[in-house]
Write a protein that holds these residues in place. Structure first.
Motif, PDB file in Angstrom:
ATOM      1  N   VAL A  59       0.567  -1.174   0.123  1.00  0.00           N
ATOM      2  CA  VAL A  59      -0.059  -0.085  -0.272  1.00  0.00           C
ATOM      3  C   VAL A  59       0.758   1.237   0.083  1.00  0.00           C
ATOM      4  O   VAL A  59       1.904   1.533   1.028  1.00  0.00           O
ATOM      5  N   SER A  63      -1.613   1.297   8.251  1.00  0.00           N
ATOM      6  CA  SER A  63      -2.656   0.241   7.588  1.00  0.00           C
ATOM      7  C   SER A  63      -2.427  -1.433   7.966  1.00  0.00           C
ATOM      8  O   SER A  63      -0.609  -1.399   7.523  1.00  0.00           O
ATOM      9  N   VAL A 109      -2.791  -4.782   5.784  1.00  0.00           N
ATOM     10  CA  VAL A 109      -3.657  -5.386   4.657  1.00  0.00           C
ATOM     11  C   VAL A 109      -3.300  -6.676   4.352  1.00  0.00           C
ATOM     12  O   VAL A 109      -1.916  -6.808   3.971  1.00  0.00           O
ATOM     13  N   HIS A 123     -14.004  -0.989   0.382  1.00  0.00           N
ATOM     14  CA  HIS A 123     -12.940  -0.668  -0.044  1.00  0.00           C
ATOM     15  C   HIS A 123     -12.209  -1.393  -1.378  1.00  0.00           C
ATOM     16  O   HIS A 123     -12.834  -2.641  -1.316  1.00  0.00           O
ATOM     17  N   LEU A 160      -8.569  -1.131  -3.642  1.00  0.00           N
ATOM     18  CA  LEU A 160      -7.730  -0.580  -3.491  1.00  0.00           C
ATOM     19  C   LEU A 160      -7.156  -0.990  -5.054  1.00  0.00           C
ATOM     20  O   LEU A 160      -7.770  -1.536  -5.419  1.00  0.00           O
ATOM     21  N   TYR A 169      -1.178  -0.090  -3.896  1.00  0.00           N
ATOM     22  CA  TYR A 169      -2.006   0.169  -3.528  1.00  0.00           C
ATOM     23  C   TYR A 169      -2.301   1.513  -3.339  1.00  0.00           C
ATOM     24  O   TYR A 169      -1.885   1.418  -2.560  1.00  0.00           O
ATOM     25  N   THR A 170      -3.575   1.888  -3.301  1.00  0.00           N
ATOM     26  CA  THR A 170      -4.434   3.116  -2.759  1.00  0.00           C
ATOM     27  C   THR A 170      -5.664   3.027  -2.669  1.00  0.00           C
ATOM     28  O   THR A 170      -5.853   1.778  -3.021  1.00  0.00           O
ATOM     29  N   ILE A 171      -6.096   3.304  -1.305  1.00  0.00           N
ATOM     30  CA  ILE A 171      -6.750   2.474  -0.567  1.00  0.00           C
ATOM     31  C   ILE A 171      -7.751   4.106  -0.572  1.00  0.00           C
ATOM     32  O   ILE A 171      -8.273   4.972  -0.413  1.00  0.00           O
ATOM     33  N   THR A 188     -12.443   4.152   0.561  1.00  0.00           N
ATOM     34  CA  THR A 188     -13.497   3.529   0.909  1.00  0.00           C
ATOM     35  C   THR A 188     -14.895   3.426   0.621  1.00  0.00           C
ATOM     36  O   THR A 188     -14.697   4.517  -0.774  1.00  0.00           O
TER      37      THR A 188
END
Length: 138
Positions: A27, A36, A38, A118, A120, A129-131, A133
């Motif tokens: 991430v 985070s 993940v 979410h 990603l 990756y960008t997260i 919502t």
């Protein structure tokens, strides 16, 4: 999430281990304001076999243990805790995740599905990756 798709997925029951470590997507820390955790989670053998065929080293499937999820919920090390569900490889353009809290609840309740909260998105320039919502956070 692509328009017209459901916001639920099969409840994950497995993770993949690289040695003794659960694996998860990289991430991009510059794109998030929290700490985070993940991990990749898989609902069945077919999805984790497909993921393993796209991973460069040997991975071992392991049950997604409720104790592990409980320990993460009790930890103050992370602000955001996610389980990516049924990814096909480490650089898939979009992967979807549920919170560890909702995953733990789904496992306790023996639910067949879990709500996706979410998305990603993979950036091939940063290899991370960008997260985002996409639904209510429990």
């Amino acid at each position: 999430m692509p328009q017209g798709t459901t916001t639920s997925a099969p409840t994950p029951h497995y993770v993949l281990l690289n040695g003794n470590q659960r694996i998860g997507p990289t991430v991009d820390p510059s794109k998030i304001n929290d700490r985070s955790l993940v991990v990749y989670g898989f609902s069945d053998k077919g999805p984790y076999d497909q993921f393993c065929s796209n991973w460069p080293t040997l991975l071992t499937p392991y049950p997604l243990v409720q104790r592990y999820l409980s320990d993460q919920m009790d930890s103050t090390d992370y602000d955001l805790r996610l389980v990516v569900i049924d990814a096909t490889g480490p650089d898939q353009p979009h992967i979807y995740a549920a919170t560890m809290e909702s995953t733990l609840s789904a496992l306790h309740e023996i639910s067949e599905t879990i709500e996706i909260t979410h998305c990603l998105s993979y950036d091939s320039e940063t290899y991370a990756y960008t997260i985002t919502t996409i639904g209510p956070i429990e």
